[in-house]
Design a protein around this motif. Sequence first.
Motif, mmCIF file in Angstrom:
data_model
loop_
_atom_site.group_PDB
_atom_site.id
_atom_site.type_symbol
_atom_site.label_atom_id
_atom_site.label_comp_id
_atom_site.label_asym_id
_atom_site.label_seq_id
_atom_site.Cartn_x
_atom_site.Cartn_y
_atom_site.Cartn_z
ATOM 1 N N ALA A 298 0.826 -1.211 0.000
ATOM 2 C CA ALA A 298 0.000 0.000 0.000
ATOM 3 C C ALA A 298 0.858 1.259 0.000
ATOM 4 C CB ALA A 298 -0.912 0.002 1.230
ATOM 5 N N GLU A 299 2.121 1.112 0.456
ATOM 6 C CA GLU A 299 3.003 2.269 0.577
ATOM 7 C C GLU A 299 3.897 2.483 -0.644
ATOM 8 O OE1 GLU A 299 5.198 1.600 4.100
ATOM 9 O OE2 GLU A 299 3.443 1.514 5.421
ATOM 10 N N VAL A 300 4.011 1.503 -1.508
ATOM 11 C CA VAL A 300 4.923 1.637 -2.638
ATOM 12 C C VAL A 300 4.350 2.580 -3.673
ATOM 13 C CG1 VAL A 300 5.866 -0.659 -2.284
ATOM 14 C CG2 VAL A 300 3.969 -0.360 -3.875
ATOM 15 N N SER A 301 5.237 3.103 -4.498
ATOM 16 C CA SER A 301 4.819 4.037 -5.535
ATOM 17 C C SER A 301 4.085 3.314 -6.643
ATOM 18 C CB SER A 301 6.044 4.743 -6.107
ATOM 19 O OG SER A 301 6.842 3.811 -6.810
ATOM 20 N N ALA A 302 3.397 4.069 -7.480
ATOM 21 C CA ALA A 302 2.657 3.487 -8.598
ATOM 22 C C ALA A 302 3.597 2.769 -9.565
ATOM 23 C CB ALA A 302 1.889 4.584 -9.319
ATOM 24 N N ALA A 303 4.785 3.359 -9.775
ATOM 25 C CA ALA A 303 5.755 2.741 -10.693
ATOM 26 C C ALA A 303 6.233 1.393 -10.155
ATOM 27 C CB ALA A 303 6.943 3.675 -10.900
ATOM 28 N N GLU A 304 6.510 1.371 -8.840
ATOM 29 C CA GLU A 304 6.955 0.117 -8.232
ATOM 30 C C GLU A 304 5.850 -0.929 -8.265
ATOM 31 O OE1 GLU A 304 8.096 1.797 -4.480
ATOM 32 O OE2 GLU A 304 10.234 1.438 -4.876
ATOM 33 N N HIS A 305 4.615 -0.452 -8.058
ATOM 34 C CA HIS A 305 3.477 -1.380 -8.097
ATOM 35 C C HIS A 305 3.313 -1.983 -9.498
ATOM 36 C CE1 HIS A 305 -0.370 -3.152 -7.075
ATOM 37 N NE2 HIS A 305 -0.909 -2.574 -8.147
ATOM 38 N N ALA A 306 3.457 -1.144 -10.516
ATOM 39 C CA ALA A 306 3.343 -1.627 -11.896
ATOM 40 C C ALA A 306 4.438 -2.640 -12.211
ATOM 41 C CB ALA A 306 3.417 -0.452 -12.870
ATOM 42 N N GLU A 307 5.661 -2.356 -11.727
ATOM 43 C CA GLU A 307 6.773 -3.281 -11.950
ATOM 44 C C GLU A 307 6.520 -4.614 -11.228
ATOM 45 O OE1 GLU A 307 11.618 -3.544 -11.145
ATOM 46 O OE2 GLU A 307 10.564 -1.621 -10.968
ATOM 47 N N HIS A 308 5.967 -4.500 -10.007
ATOM 48 C CA HIS A 308 5.649 -5.702 -9.231
ATOM 49 C C HIS A 308 4.594 -6.540 -9.951
ATOM 50 C CE1 HIS A 308 5.109 -8.280 -5.766
ATOM 51 N NE2 HIS A 308 3.808 -7.986 -5.722
ATOM 52 N N GLN A 309 3.572 -5.878 -10.484
ATOM 53 C CA GLN A 309 2.514 -6.586 -11.213
ATOM 54 C C GLN A 309 3.068 -7.274 -12.466
ATOM 55 O OE1 GLN A 309 -0.038 -6.780 -8.733
ATOM 56 N NE2 GLN A 309 -1.131 -6.991 -10.668
ATOM 57 N N HIS A 310 3.969 -6.578 -13.148
ATOM 58 C CA HIS A 310 4.585 -7.155 -14.353
ATOM 59 C C HIS A 310 5.383 -8.401 -13.982
ATOM 60 C CE1 HIS A 310 6.454 -7.364 -18.293
ATOM 61 N NE2 HIS A 310 7.638 -7.450 -17.698
ATOM 62 N N HIS A 311 6.108 -8.323 -12.863
ATOM 63 C CA HIS A 311 6.880 -9.485 -12.403
ATOM 64 C C HIS A 311 5.943 -10.653 -12.092
ATOM 65 C CE1 HIS A 311 9.756 -11.983 -10.284
ATOM 66 N NE2 HIS A 311 8.990 -11.948 -9.193
ATOM 67 N N LEU A 312 4.830 -10.368 -11.418
ATOM 68 C CA LEU A 312 3.875 -11.424 -11.064
ATOM 69 C C LEU A 312 3.277 -12.068 -12.321
ATOM 70 C CD1 LEU A 312 1.929 -9.875 -8.028
ATOM 71 C CD2 LEU A 312 3.661 -11.687 -7.981
ATOM 72 N N GLU A 313 2.975 -11.242 -13.324
ATOM 73 C CA GLU A 313 2.423 -11.779 -14.573
ATOM 74 C C GLU A 313 3.440 -12.667 -15.280
ATOM 75 O OE1 GLU A 313 1.245 -8.350 -16.748
ATOM 76 O OE2 GLU A 313 -0.451 -7.884 -15.421
ATOM 77 N N HIS A 314 4.721 -12.267 -15.208
ATOM 78 C CA HIS A 314 5.781 -13.071 -15.820
ATOM 79 C C HIS A 314 5.915 -14.424 -15.113
ATOM 80 C CE1 HIS A 314 9.443 -13.999 -17.974
ATOM 81 N NE2 HIS A 314 10.137 -14.103 -16.839
ATOM 82 N N VAL A 315 5.876 -14.400 -13.784
ATOM 83 C CA VAL A 315 5.976 -15.648 -13.018
ATOM 84 C C VAL A 315 4.739 -16.511 -13.249
ATOM 85 C CG1 VAL A 315 6.146 -16.637 -10.699
ATOM 86 C CG2 VAL A 315 7.471 -14.603 -11.281
ATOM 87 N N LEU A 316 3.562 -15.874 -13.361
ATOM 88 C CA LEU A 316 2.330 -16.624 -13.659
ATOM 89 C C LEU A 316 2.471 -17.387 -14.968
ATOM 90 C CD1 LEU A 316 -0.673 -17.341 -13.231
ATOM 91 C CD2 LEU A 316 -1.243 -15.193 -14.415
ATOM 92 N N GLN A 317 3.019 -16.704 -15.976
ATOM 93 C CA GLN A 317 3.223 -17.350 -17.274
ATOM 94 C C GLN A 317 4.167 -18.543 -17.153
ATOM 95 O OE1 GLN A 317 5.546 -15.634 -20.910
ATOM 96 N NE2 GLN A 317 3.453 -14.900 -21.134
ATOM 97 N N GLN A 318 5.228 -18.383 -16.368
ATOM 98 C CA GLN A 318 6.176 -19.476 -16.173
ATOM 99 C C GLN A 318 5.533 -20.655 -15.451
ATOM 100 O OE1 GLN A 318 9.415 -17.566 -14.091
ATOM 101 N NE2 GLN A 318 10.515 -17.099 -15.978
ATOM 102 N N MET A 319 4.765 -20.374 -14.411
ATOM 103 C CA MET A 319 4.124 -21.448 -13.648
ATOM 104 C C MET A 319 3.050 -22.164 -14.468
ATOM 105 S SD MET A 319 3.819 -19.953 -9.756
ATOM 106 C CE MET A 319 5.279 -19.815 -8.717
#
Length: 438
Positions: free
Chosen positions: A60-81
């Motif tokens: 909740a405290e991270v910036s919007a840019a960091e949140h977007a990067e985090h979401q992109h990472h999660l989507e990448h890992v989702l694709q791998q899994m």
Amino acid sequence: MYTFSKRLKTFAMILMILGLIGIVYGFISAPKTVNDVERILTEQHHGGAHDVAADAGHHAEVSAAEHAEHQHHLEHVLQQMQNKPWAALYIACIFFMLISLGVLAFYAIQYAAQAGWSPVLFRVMEGITAYLLPGSLIFFVLLVLSSMNLNHLFIWMDPEVVANDPIIQAKTGFLNVPFFLIRAVVFLAGWNLYRHYAVKNSRALDETNDLKFYKKNFKLSAAFLVFFIVTESMMSWDWIMSIDTHWYSTLFGWYVFASFFVTGITIIAFTTLYLKSKGLLEYVNTSHIHDLAKFMFGISIFWTYLWFSQFMLMWYSNIPEEVTYFIFRIQEYKLPFFGMLVLNFVLPLLLLINTDFKRLTWIIVMAGSLIVVGHYLDFFNMIAPGTVGGSWFIGVSEIASLLFFAGLFIFVVFTALTKAPLLAKGNPLIEESKHFHY
């Protein structure tokens, strides 16, 4: 004539059923959303509900840019899994299909070389190569499903990836779905047609003793080997190397060939020893077994030479687009990467270097088992990093896929062995092969 025993048939069926159950479980248990991925990663790194709540507060405290990067990472890992059960199925499927192809190439070499030692083993080779047709059909279905974007095994099939990747864009003349599938049809059809006509001529030679069928197979085998060496290299580019689309190796075709060729010869040895233990193949003696073991030993050394040549030249030159292929595998796949070297080189070298050891059944079974496991790991190392990345482990999906295709392989091969006498009596070199000793 060989009779497929009920016990072995039941064993093959059990392997297939267990394998299918595990494969289905692997697909069902794969994460469906990024929330599933976040929960899995949180459990892996922290292991509790308290930490999940703490992480939620942190996000909740991270910036919007960091949140977007985090979401992109999660989507990448989702694709791998989500790729994981697909990759497990793909690796096991191509591994067993290429084993039968390796045996077919070995069979063609015997005909083209007019080898006198091996005709007593021809029926064994013909039985093993029977798996090539069902294996090819299942594999082609997997390629078609991949081209329909039901998985992400081949990143160059994703239009969004290609649109943002100049390197892949430069390769689209070769790496495009229609041309890819056309090549697959040509490769698979060519190999299966040779197998069909070679076996047909071999059976006709038995029935008629007409040497015209032997001469046909000689010419057919020589032509096939030319076709094979070209298509095998292209196959390795298409079905394995293109998974890591940015990377390439000029000797990759030879490397893949050595891997499945030595595994195919090992399976010939295993099948021969099994049939001998049942009181069959009366003319197969320790000299034939010794020759198979020599090939197992020699091609293992050849594979190691190719592995070292590919690895050391790229490591020494240290060109970023080349060496990253190995850096990732050493960092993320350390155990299978270095483990396969021990299984495919060190242990077969120690077990098979002695001439007398090459005639001992238990030594060949031990060395052969290491070779088969080691080269499965070799294919795993070639395919998994580009499909599942760091989200790998050998679990239910991998073991179940191996069980299913091993069961299917046993069922098809030993069913094929019942179709004709185990001695190719019409072959003009059969008497030399019967009395082969040194």
